[in-house]
Design a protein around this motif. Structure first.
Motif, PDB file in Angstrom:
ATOM      1  N   ARG A 296     -58.575  15.140 -39.359  1.00  0.00           N
ATOM      2  CA  ARG A 296     -57.892  14.816 -40.610  1.00  0.00           C
ATOM      3  C   ARG A 296     -58.021  15.924 -41.646  1.00  0.00           C
ATOM      4  O   ARG A 296     -57.193  16.031 -42.532  1.00  0.00           O
ATOM      5  CB  ARG A 296     -58.418  13.491 -41.174  1.00  0.00           C
ATOM      6  N   ASP A 297     -59.061  16.724 -41.516  1.00  0.00           N
ATOM      7  CA  ASP A 297     -59.193  17.806 -42.485  1.00  0.00           C
ATOM      8  C   ASP A 297     -58.589  19.109 -41.983  1.00  0.00           C
ATOM      9  O   ASP A 297     -58.687  20.139 -42.640  1.00  0.00           O
ATOM     10  CB  ASP A 297     -60.681  18.014 -42.834  1.00  0.00           C
ATOM     11  N   SER A 298     -57.977  19.053 -40.817  1.00  0.00           N
ATOM     12  CA  SER A 298     -57.388  20.276 -40.264  1.00  0.00           C
ATOM     13  C   SER A 298     -55.906  20.337 -40.604  1.00  0.00           C
ATOM     14  O   SER A 298     -55.349  19.415 -41.196  1.00  0.00           O
ATOM     15  CB  SER A 298     -57.560  20.297 -38.751  1.00  0.00           C
TER      16      SER A 298
ATOM     17  N   TYR B  81     -53.567  20.326 -38.415  1.00  0.00           N
ATOM     18  CA  TYR B  81     -52.744  19.810 -37.311  1.00  0.00           C
ATOM     19  C   TYR B  81     -52.133  18.464 -37.633  1.00  0.00           C
ATOM     20  O   TYR B  81     -52.822  17.536 -38.048  1.00  0.00           O
ATOM     21  CB  TYR B  81     -53.564  19.735 -36.024  1.00  0.00           C
ATOM     22  N   GLU B  82     -50.845  18.390 -37.416  1.00  0.00           N
ATOM     23  CA  GLU B  82     -50.137  17.144 -37.685  1.00  0.00           C
ATOM     24  C   GLU B  82     -49.936  16.371 -36.387  1.00  0.00           C
ATOM     25  O   GLU B  82     -50.138  16.900 -35.299  1.00  0.00           O
ATOM     26  CB  GLU B  82     -48.782  17.451 -38.331  1.00  0.00           C
ATOM     27  N   VAL B  83     -49.473  15.164 -36.561  1.00  0.00           N
ATOM     28  CA  VAL B  83     -49.309  14.274 -35.413  1.00  0.00           C
ATOM     29  C   VAL B  83     -48.512  14.935 -34.291  1.00  0.00           C
ATOM     30  O   VAL B  83     -48.927  14.934 -33.130  1.00  0.00           O
ATOM     31  CB  VAL B  83     -48.573  12.976 -35.834  1.00  0.00           C
ATOM     32  N   ALA B  84     -47.376  15.522 -34.663  1.00  0.00           N
ATOM     33  CA  ALA B  84     -46.485  16.077 -33.644  1.00  0.00           C
ATOM     34  C   ALA B  84     -47.176  17.155 -32.812  1.00  0.00           C
ATOM     35  O   ALA B  84     -47.038  17.190 -31.584  1.00  0.00           O
ATOM     36  CB  ALA B  84     -45.228  16.627 -34.308  1.00  0.00           C
ATOM     37  N   ALA B  85     -47.933  18.012 -33.498  1.00  0.00           N
ATOM     38  CA  ALA B  85     -48.591  19.107 -32.790  1.00  0.00           C
ATOM     39  C   ALA B  85     -49.650  18.587 -31.829  1.00  0.00           C
ATOM     40  O   ALA B  85     -49.765  19.048 -30.684  1.00  0.00           O
ATOM     41  CB  ALA B  85     -49.224  20.068 -33.806  1.00  0.00           C
ATOM     42  N   VAL B  86     -50.402  17.604 -32.289  1.00  0.00           N
ATOM     43  CA  VAL B  86     -51.459  17.046 -31.444  1.00  0.00           C
ATOM     44  C   VAL B  86     -50.838  16.313 -30.250  1.00  0.00           C
ATOM     45  O   VAL B  86     -51.269  16.472 -29.104  1.00  0.00           O
ATOM     46  CB  VAL B  86     -52.371  16.103 -32.265  1.00  0.00           C
ATOM     47  N   ALA B  87     -49.775  15.537 -30.542  1.00  0.00           N
ATOM     48  CA  ALA B  87     -49.099  14.809 -29.459  1.00  0.00           C
ATOM     49  C   ALA B  87     -48.554  15.792 -28.430  1.00  0.00           C
ATOM     50  O   ALA B  87     -48.687  15.584 -27.216  1.00  0.00           O
ATOM     51  CB  ALA B  87     -47.978  13.945 -30.036  1.00  0.00           C
ATOM     52  N   ALA B  88     -47.957  16.872 -28.912  1.00  0.00           N
ATOM     53  CA  ALA B  88     -47.396  17.878 -28.006  1.00  0.00           C
ATOM     54  C   ALA B  88     -48.493  18.517 -27.167  1.00  0.00           C
ATOM     55  O   ALA B  88     -48.311  18.769 -25.969  1.00  0.00           O
ATOM     56  CB  ALA B  88     -46.644  18.942 -28.807  1.00  0.00           C
ATOM     57  N   ALA B  89     -49.643  18.762 -27.809  1.00  0.00           N
ATOM     58  CA  ALA B  89     -50.746  19.386 -27.077  1.00  0.00           C
ATOM     59  C   ALA B  89     -51.239  18.472 -25.957  1.00  0.00           C
ATOM     60  O   ALA B  89     -51.544  18.931 -24.855  1.00  0.00           O
ATOM     61  CB  ALA B  89     -51.884  19.704 -28.047  1.00  0.00           C
ATOM     62  N   ILE B  90     -51.281  17.176 -26.243  1.00  0.00           N
ATOM     63  CA  ILE B  90     -51.720  16.225 -25.209  1.00  0.00           C
ATOM     64  C   ILE B  90     -50.727  16.208 -24.050  1.00  0.00           C
ATOM     65  O   ILE B  90     -51.105  16.219 -22.883  1.00  0.00           O
ATOM     66  CB  ILE B  90     -51.881  14.805 -25.814  1.00  0.00           C
ATOM     67  N   ARG B  91     -49.445  16.216 -24.393  1.00  0.00           N
ATOM     68  CA  ARG B  91     -48.433  16.150 -23.338  1.00  0.00           C
ATOM     69  C   ARG B  91     -48.352  17.452 -22.557  1.00  0.00           C
ATOM     70  O   ARG B  91     -48.254  17.440 -21.341  1.00  0.00           O
ATOM     71  CB  ARG B  91     -47.068  15.803 -23.938  1.00  0.00           C
TER      72      ARG B  91
ATOM     73  N   GLU C 268     -54.789   5.608 -42.333  1.00  0.00           N
ATOM     74  CA  GLU C 268     -56.181   5.260 -42.626  1.00  0.00           C
ATOM     75  C   GLU C 268     -56.565   3.936 -42.001  1.00  0.00           C
ATOM     76  O   GLU C 268     -57.009   3.027 -42.680  1.00  0.00           O
ATOM     77  CB  GLU C 268     -56.377   5.224 -44.143  1.00  0.00           C
ATOM     78  N   TRP C 269     -56.369   3.808 -40.729  1.00  0.00           N
ATOM     79  CA  TRP C 269     -56.754   2.557 -40.079  1.00  0.00           C
ATOM     80  C   TRP C 269     -58.263   2.450 -39.899  1.00  0.00           C
ATOM     81  O   TRP C 269     -58.833   1.379 -39.968  1.00  0.00           O
ATOM     82  CB  TRP C 269     -56.100   2.446 -38.696  1.00  0.00           C
ATOM     83  N   PHE C 270     -58.857   3.593 -39.608  1.00  0.00           N
ATOM     84  CA  PHE C 270     -60.289   3.571 -39.281  1.00  0.00           C
ATOM     85  C   PHE C 270     -61.056   4.547 -40.167  1.00  0.00           C
ATOM     86  O   PHE C 270     -60.532   5.598 -40.536  1.00  0.00           O
ATOM     87  CB  PHE C 270     -60.505   3.971 -37.811  1.00  0.00           C
TER      88      PHE C 270
ATOM     89  N   VAL D 181     -60.023   8.985 -28.874  1.00  0.00           N
ATOM     90  CA  VAL D 181     -59.170   8.957 -30.067  1.00  0.00           C
ATOM     91  C   VAL D 181     -59.203  10.301 -30.780  1.00  0.00           C
ATOM     92  O   VAL D 181     -60.243  10.954 -30.833  1.00  0.00           O
ATOM     93  CB  VAL D 181     -59.659   7.854 -31.046  1.00  0.00           C
ATOM     94  N   ILE D 182     -58.060  10.708 -31.278  1.00  0.00           N
ATOM     95  CA  ILE D 182     -58.007  11.845 -32.201  1.00  0.00           C
ATOM     96  C   ILE D 182     -57.408  11.336 -33.506  1.00  0.00           C
ATOM     97  O   ILE D 182     -56.276  10.831 -33.524  1.00  0.00           O
ATOM     98  CB  ILE D 182     -57.141  12.994 -31.644  1.00  0.00           C
ATOM     99  N   LEU D 183     -58.156  11.409 -34.576  1.00  0.00           N
ATOM    100  CA  LEU D 183     -57.615  11.008 -35.873  1.00  0.00           C
ATOM    101  C   LEU D 183     -56.934  12.214 -36.513  1.00  0.00           C
ATOM    102  O   LEU D 183     -57.457  13.318 -36.466  1.00  0.00           O
ATOM    103  CB  LEU D 183     -58.739  10.532 -36.813  1.00  0.00           C
TER     104      LEU D 183
END
Lengths: 307, 118
Positions: A15-17, A19-29, A286-288, A302-304
């Motif tokens: 969360r302090d980096s 990286y946005e959702v799209a980038a992280v999702a792309a990295a996982i895929r 901010e779910w968790f 999990v990656i927040l």
């Protein structure tokens, strides 16, 4: 290149980096596609198992997105070995579809041929003109031989053209009749496809329904997490009183399994909680309170990230 | 009018989209089929659909039906008489037997004409 190494932990907080959702999702895929090639253009590397279908459906959780919860829940049921009562019918329909032979229909050439042989009217006119000229020549006492020849040729042309036209029309007519059968076959395919889709929907509903109580328990549990882990103050959905949260996040309708009163995303989290997921779930919002709490609540890596 | 019939899910979806986008050229929507206005625009829309979906699109041109021109009095009165029959369960073949009404075979064997004469 920054690396999120799934072999070294299950809870990561980005969360302090930057990286946005799209980038992280792309990295996982991309991680699952081809390591060498993905690491080149992706700003981030995530070492993790290949994400499966369930992860595709609900593995990237963002507050305002909608999720195919029923599809995902049905998938979880399949993974757990559940079967639906329409599976056999579905297999039959798919078999029929696969066996369907689809003759192609193209009458274009034949339509063109008919249109192009449509010049008889011009020839008829020519024949009529020549006949008139021939009679006029006879009346004037001139030698009609040349005109008579021309007229005969025109009549022969006309006859030939009419024959061609007739042949083209008949050929088109036959092709039209054949096309009817080919279209019957296509109509049958459409009927089977519609049936396949309806059966798929029935199967999804049934399978998701089998996990309805697990799903409801997961929603309650996530609500209960709210008293500690879910950040209550963030956007009005969470609250520090666990009862309130579970109320709000109740399942909404027994006839439509996997629907949720509240944001779809909480439903996605609930599916993640009951699904066997090995690739990290990306959670934005901010779910968790912490990645560790999230990994515990979702029973998955999990990656927040920042929403 | 131009009759457009689709034979696949994708073609049916495109037809829906076309109908939504060009209401002024669509005379009627009939599920997976539609009637387009008989204009160059109607033809253009139909051709576009066929270009995209090939054999999954059928294009036909329809002709208005005038029963006073295309069938004889005999056929019209047979239809009217059959619809006011006493017993709804009587099949047409039985209804027509022994009357002046044409038999089903006679009806099937007769083409439509342009002047209403049999």
């Amino acid at each position: 290149m920054p690396i999120v190494d799934g072999e070294r932990g299950r809870a990561f907080d980005l969360r302090d980096s930057e990286y946005e959702v799209a980038a992280v999702a792309a990295a996982i895929r991309s991680n699952s596609d081809d390591d060498s090639d993905a690491s080149d253009d992706s700003p981030l590397t995530v070492r993790c198992p290949e994400p499966g279908e369930i992860h595709d459906h609900v593995g990237i959780v963002e507050p305002d997105r909608s999720y195919p919860l029923q599809t995902a829940l049905a998938e979880v049921a399949r993974v757990r070995g559940h079967e639906s009562s329409v599976d056999e019918a579905l297999a039959d329909v798919r078999e029929e579809l696969a066996a369907l032979d689809l003759p192609s229909v193209s009458l274009e050439a034949k339509r063109r041929q008919v249109a192009e042989t449509d010049d008889a009217a011009g020839l008829e006119e020519q024949v009529a003109t020549l006949r008139g000229e021939l009679e006029a020549a006879k009346d004037r006492g001139e030698d009609p031989a040349a005109l008579a020849d021309a007229r005969e040729r025109a009549v022969a042309d006309l006859t030939e053209r009419r024959t061609e036209r007739l042949a083209a029309e008949q050929s088109l007519e036959r092709a039209r009749t054949d096309a009817r059968e080919a279209r019957d076959r296509r109509e049958e395919r459409l009927r089977l496809q519609d049936r396949e889709r309806n059966l798929e929907r029935d199967a999804r509903r049934e399978l998701a329904g089998e996990l309805q109580s697990s799903f409801e328990r997961a929603l309650s549990a996530l609500g209960a997490c709210g008293s500690g882990a879910v950040d209550g103050a963030s956007d009005g959905y969470g609250a520090n009183d666990s009862d309130v949260v579970s109320d709000r996040y109740g399942a909404s309708d027994a006839n439509a399994p996997a629907s949720v009163d509240g944001p779809d995303a909480i439903g996605a989290l609930a599916v993640c909680r009951i699904a066997p997921i090995s690739a990290p779930v990306v959670v934005a919002g901010e779910w968790f309170a912490s990645a560790t709490a999230a990994a515990a609540a979702l029973d998955a890596p999990v990656i927040l990230v920042e929403a | 009018m131009l009759l457009v019939v689709t034979y696949s899910r994708a073609a049916r979806q495109t037809l829906r989209n076309v109908c939504n986008a060009h209401e002024e050229s669509v005379v009627r929507r009939l599920g997976r089929a539609a009637m387009f206005e008989e204009s160059a625009m109607g033809a253009f829309l139909g051709l576009r659909l066929r270009e995209k979906h090939g054999a999954d699109v059928q294009l036909e041109r329809t002709v208005p039906f005038n029963e006073f021109e295309t069938v004889g009095e005999e056929v019209r009165s047979a239809a009217a008489a059959y619809e006011s029959r006493e017993h709804p369960s009587t099949p047409y073949a039985k209804f027509a037997a022994g009357t002046d009404h044409p038999s089903p075979d006679a009806l099937r064997g007769r083409d439509l004409t342009e002047d209403g004469r049999d």
